[in-house]
Design a protein around this motif. Structure first.
Motif, PDB file in Angstrom:
ATOM      1  N   TYR A 175       0.820  -1.216   0.000  1.00  0.00           N
ATOM      2  CA  TYR A 175       0.000   0.000   0.000  1.00  0.00           C
ATOM      3  C   TYR A 175       0.849   1.259   0.000  1.00  0.00           C
ATOM      4  O   TYR A 175       0.555   2.225  -0.722  1.00  0.00           O
ATOM      5  N   PHE A 176       1.916   1.268   0.791  1.00  0.00           N
ATOM      6  CA  PHE A 176       2.724   2.484   0.905  1.00  0.00           C
ATOM      7  C   PHE A 176       3.389   2.847  -0.419  1.00  0.00           C
ATOM      8  O   PHE A 176       3.763   4.007  -0.640  1.00  0.00           O
ATOM      9  N   SER A 177       3.556   1.862  -1.320  1.00  0.00           N
ATOM     10  CA  SER A 177       4.273   2.107  -2.579  1.00  0.00           C
ATOM     11  C   SER A 177       3.370   2.658  -3.672  1.00  0.00           C
ATOM     12  O   SER A 177       3.869   3.024  -4.740  1.00  0.00           O
ATOM     13  N   TRP A 178       2.067   2.722  -3.453  1.00  0.00           N
ATOM     14  CA  TRP A 178       1.163   3.194  -4.506  1.00  0.00           C
ATOM     15  C   TRP A 178       1.493   4.607  -4.974  1.00  0.00           C
ATOM     16  O   TRP A 178       1.518   4.859  -6.183  1.00  0.00           O
ATOM     17  N   PRO A 179       1.702   5.567  -4.073  1.00  0.00           N
ATOM     18  CA  PRO A 179       2.074   6.916  -4.559  1.00  0.00           C
ATOM     19  C   PRO A 179       3.376   6.926  -5.358  1.00  0.00           C
ATOM     20  O   PRO A 179       3.515   7.690  -6.317  1.00  0.00           O
ATOM     21  N   ILE A 180       4.337   6.077  -4.990  1.00  0.00           N
ATOM     22  CA  ILE A 180       5.609   6.031  -5.714  1.00  0.00           C
ATOM     23  C   ILE A 180       5.401   5.489  -7.116  1.00  0.00           C
ATOM     24  O   ILE A 180       5.945   6.020  -8.099  1.00  0.00           O
ATOM     25  N   PHE A 181       4.600   4.423  -7.237  1.00  0.00           N
ATOM     26  CA  PHE A 181       4.300   3.883  -8.563  1.00  0.00           C
ATOM     27  C   PHE A 181       3.492   4.876  -9.390  1.00  0.00           C
ATOM     28  O   PHE A 181       3.600   4.902 -10.625  1.00  0.00           O
ATOM     29  N   LEU A 237       1.864  14.251  -4.753  1.00  0.00           N
ATOM     30  CA  LEU A 237       1.607  13.051  -3.955  1.00  0.00           C
ATOM     31  C   LEU A 237       0.369  13.213  -3.090  1.00  0.00           C
ATOM     32  O   LEU A 237      -0.453  12.290  -2.964  1.00  0.00           O
ATOM     33  N   LEU A 238       0.212  14.379  -2.482  1.00  0.00           N
ATOM     34  CA  LEU A 238      -0.969  14.606  -1.656  1.00  0.00           C
ATOM     35  C   LEU A 238      -2.227  14.654  -2.502  1.00  0.00           C
ATOM     36  O   LEU A 238      -3.284  14.139  -2.099  1.00  0.00           O
ATOM     37  N   MET A 302       6.487  19.956   4.451  1.00  0.00           N
ATOM     38  CA  MET A 302       5.767  20.344   3.232  1.00  0.00           C
ATOM     39  C   MET A 302       4.379  19.722   3.201  1.00  0.00           C
ATOM     40  O   MET A 302       3.394  20.378   2.841  1.00  0.00           O
ATOM     41  N   LEU A 303       4.296  18.448   3.580  1.00  0.00           N
ATOM     42  CA  LEU A 303       2.998  17.771   3.627  1.00  0.00           C
ATOM     43  C   LEU A 303       2.077  18.437   4.645  1.00  0.00           C
ATOM     44  O   LEU A 303       0.889  18.647   4.383  1.00  0.00           O
ATOM     45  N   THR A 304       2.619  18.790   5.795  1.00  0.00           N
ATOM     46  CA  THR A 304       1.822  19.434   6.843  1.00  0.00           C
ATOM     47  C   THR A 304       1.342  20.812   6.401  1.00  0.00           C
ATOM     48  O   THR A 304       0.187  21.180   6.629  1.00  0.00           O
ATOM     49  N   ILE A 305       2.222  21.576   5.761  1.00  0.00           N
ATOM     50  CA  ILE A 305       1.837  22.909   5.291  1.00  0.00           C
ATOM     51  C   ILE A 305       0.715  22.814   4.271  1.00  0.00           C
ATOM     52  O   ILE A 305      -0.249  23.594   4.301  1.00  0.00           O
ATOM     53  N   LEU A 306       0.818  21.857   3.355  1.00  0.00           N
ATOM     54  CA  LEU A 306      -0.236  21.678   2.346  1.00  0.00           C
ATOM     55  C   LEU A 306      -1.579  21.368   2.995  1.00  0.00           C
ATOM     56  O   LEU A 306      -2.619  21.816   2.522  1.00  0.00           O
ATOM     57  N   ASN A 307      -1.557  20.588   4.065  1.00  0.00           N
ATOM     58  CA  ASN A 307      -2.804  20.304   4.773  1.00  0.00           C
ATOM     59  C   ASN A 307      -3.342  21.544   5.478  1.00  0.00           C
ATOM     60  O   ASN A 307      -4.545  21.799   5.483  1.00  0.00           O
ATOM     61  N   ILE A 308      -2.441  22.332   6.060  1.00  0.00           N
ATOM     62  CA  ILE A 308      -2.869  23.537   6.794  1.00  0.00           C
ATOM     63  C   ILE A 308      -3.480  24.557   5.840  1.00  0.00           C
ATOM     64  O   ILE A 308      -4.524  25.158   6.131  1.00  0.00           O
ATOM     65  N   VAL A 309      -2.840  24.768   4.699  1.00  0.00           N
ATOM     66  CA  VAL A 309      -3.327  25.776   3.743  1.00  0.00           C
ATOM     67  C   VAL A 309      -4.369  25.211   2.787  1.00  0.00           C
ATOM     68  O   VAL A 309      -4.834  25.915   1.895  1.00  0.00           O
ATOM     69  N   LYS A 310      -4.694  23.922   2.965  1.00  0.00           N
ATOM     70  CA  LYS A 310      -5.727  23.271   2.146  1.00  0.00           C
ATOM     71  C   LYS A 310      -5.401  23.347   0.650  1.00  0.00           C
ATOM     72  O   LYS A 310      -6.243  23.722  -0.170  1.00  0.00           O
ATOM     73  N   LEU A 311      -4.141  23.018   0.339  1.00  0.00           N
ATOM     74  CA  LEU A 311      -3.639  22.925  -1.030  1.00  0.00           C
ATOM     75  C   LEU A 311      -3.643  24.263  -1.770  1.00  0.00           C
ATOM     76  O   LEU A 311      -3.625  24.293  -3.003  1.00  0.00           O
ATOM     77  N   ASP A 312      -3.648  25.366  -1.026  1.00  0.00           N
ATOM     78  CA  ASP A 312      -3.545  26.684  -1.641  1.00  0.00           C
ATOM     79  C   ASP A 312      -2.072  26.934  -1.986  1.00  0.00           C
ATOM     80  O   ASP A 312      -1.234  27.126  -1.095  1.00  0.00           O
ATOM     81  N   MET A 313      -1.754  26.915  -3.267  1.00  0.00           N
ATOM     82  CA  MET A 313      -0.367  26.991  -3.712  1.00  0.00           C
ATOM     83  C   MET A 313       0.298  28.303  -3.319  1.00  0.00           C
ATOM     84  O   MET A 313       1.476  28.322  -2.938  1.00  0.00           O
ATOM     85  N   LEU A 360      -9.908  17.160   2.726  1.00  0.00           N
ATOM     86  CA  LEU A 360      -9.352  17.936   1.624  1.00  0.00           C
ATOM     87  C   LEU A 360     -10.033  17.611   0.298  1.00  0.00           C
ATOM     88  O   LEU A 360     -10.053  18.452  -0.596  1.00  0.00           O
ATOM     89  N   LYS A 361     -10.576  16.414   0.165  1.00  0.00           N
ATOM     90  CA  LYS A 361     -11.234  16.054  -1.081  1.00  0.00           C
ATOM     91  C   LYS A 361     -12.465  16.915  -1.330  1.00  0.00           C
ATOM     92  O   LYS A 361     -12.704  17.379  -2.450  1.00  0.00           O
ATOM     93  N   ALA A 362     -13.232  17.174  -0.275  1.00  0.00           N
ATOM     94  CA  ALA A 362     -14.411  18.034  -0.420  1.00  0.00           C
ATOM     95  C   ALA A 362     -14.012  19.465  -0.747  1.00  0.00           C
ATOM     96  O   ALA A 362     -14.679  20.159  -1.506  1.00  0.00           O
ATOM     97  N   ILE A 363     -12.861  19.903  -0.210  1.00  0.00           N
ATOM     98  CA  ILE A 363     -12.402  21.282  -0.468  1.00  0.00           C
ATOM     99  C   ILE A 363     -11.931  21.430  -1.903  1.00  0.00           C
ATOM    100  O   ILE A 363     -12.242  22.410  -2.587  1.00  0.00           O
ATOM    101  N   THR A 364     -11.143  20.454  -2.403  1.00  0.00           N
ATOM    102  CA  THR A 364     -10.617  20.543  -3.758  1.00  0.00           C
ATOM    103  C   THR A 364     -11.724  20.397  -4.812  1.00  0.00           C
ATOM    104  O   THR A 364     -11.599  20.914  -5.916  1.00  0.00           O
ATOM    105  N   GLU A 365     -12.768  19.677  -4.485  1.00  0.00           N
ATOM    106  CA  GLU A 365     -13.860  19.525  -5.439  1.00  0.00           C
ATOM    107  C   GLU A 365     -14.786  20.726  -5.421  1.00  0.00           C
ATOM    108  O   GLU A 365     -15.415  21.071  -6.392  1.00  0.00           O
TER     109      GLU A 365
END
Length: 365
Positions: A175-181, A237-238, A302-313, A360-365
């Protein structure tokens, strides 16, 4: 149309890669005293035109940057909000090529500035073949980028049938390798570009501080430049996890296991950087251990920041800028190990406490 493309594609490119340009500006202008800046810049330019090796390095860096630009444009054109670009296919071929050529000249502006400087120095020191090579390579890059984008926009609706070669061998993917693939199968160019730039910045830092190569701070500064090149990679990845692995939140999977999976992904992604760090640290275990924790902590941040800002680049890049200055301070005052441990612990704690509370899925949609 050109103004619209510049305000959307070009502006978005410079915004999303602000961290990359920040590291480049620091390398070019921030590593020497102001009184030595002109001599340092002149030495860098001359090293790129006076030897075949120097010119090969310059042209390789241009090629990698051009690939990054091409990948970014193609990625954006595949999104629904850029569907208006397909209207350019109705223009005459020459007009389309000129349009894309002008856009890429804007996006290759950082290279263009140094092209002018290199040509001026080449004529000053009578290096005419160097000047001719620089003009030829830069022009060729712009023309190829324009032609490939023109082909993609005009004939993108033609889908080629892909036939997969089956060997009959089935491999179970953890399971952990799915994002890498996902990166290897869907975004290999971005991964290759990321690693290429990471290597260039890491080695560049080591070359600049070659007189202090035994200092652990040199390794950490090089690693800092490398991990900042992974900012867009972590974003991808996120996004993949949100789009395809969001169902895991409803399954009885412990949160700490998900944290461990992310750390394992980061460790695998940074394998080339670990090799660079081991070679640069001259096998000193303390330096390598500090670099190992610093790399994991930086990507986890970086992963934590993306969660905090809700993927706001835009906000994401601002936080990365702040992280860059804090990390540089911690490294320079010999707090690299303590900073890495505190960063890793705090980010893991945030993940355990808050990641499941934000959809985050509801926010991005």
């Amino acid at each position: 149309m050109l103004k619209l493309l510049v305000n959307t594609l070009a502006k978005s490119f410079y915004q999303q890669h602000a961290g990359f340009f920040l590291v480049g500006i620091y390398i070019l202008f921030g590593v020497v005293e102001p009184s030595q800046l002109m001599g340092y810049q002149k030495a860098l330019l001359l090293s790129g035109i006076t030897s075949p090796v120097g010119m090969a390095i310059v042209f390789t860096s241009w090629f990698l940057y051009s690939l990054k630009v091409l990948f970014f444009v193609r990625q954006k054109l595949a999104e629904a909000q850029y569907s208006y670009v397909r209207e350019t296919a109705a223009l005459h071929v020459n007009m389309q090529l000129k349009l894309w050529l002008k856009l890429f000249l804007v996006m290759l502006l950082p290279i263009g500035v140094y092209v002018v400087l290199l040509i001026v120095l080449s004529f000053k020191y009578h290096l005419f073949w160097s000047a001719l090579s620089i003009v030829f390579v830069f022009t060729l890059l712009c023309v190829i980028l324009s032609w490939l984008t023109f082909r993609s926009v005009t004939f993108g609706f033609l889908k080629r049938e892909r036939r997969s070669l089956s060997t009959g061998i089935q491999v179970k993917r953890p399971y952990f390798s799915w994002p890498i693939f996902h990166l290897l199968n869907e975004q290999p160019l971005m991964l290759l570009m990321c690693k290429g730039l990471s290597f260039i910045f890491f080695k560049g830092m080591l070359w600049m501080f070659a007189d202090a190569d035994t200092d652990e701070r040199v390794v950490l500064v090089g690693l800092l430049a490398s991990v900042l090149c992974h900012a867009v990679l972590i974003y991808s990845l996120l996004k993949f996890e949100i789009s395809y692995l969001n169902f895991v939140k409803s399954m009885p999977v412990p949160v700490f296991k998900r944290v461990f999976n992310w750390l394992l992904i980061f460790a695998i992604i940074l394998i080339p950087e670990w090799i660079f760090a081991m070679m640069a640290s001259h096998s000193m275990l303390y330096t390598f251990f500090t670099a190992f924790l610093f790399g994991l902590a930086s990507l986890h941040l970086m992963l934590t920041i993306l969660n905090i800002v809700k993927l706001d680049m835009d906000r994401y890049l601002k936080y990365l800028l702040f992280f860059f200055f804090i990390a540089m301070w911690a490294i320079l005052v010999h707090y690299g190990l303590l900073f890495s441990v505190l960063l890793l612990v705090s980010c893991s704690f945030y993940y355990l406490q808050f990641f499941n509370k934000t959809d985050l899925k509801a926010i991005t949609e």
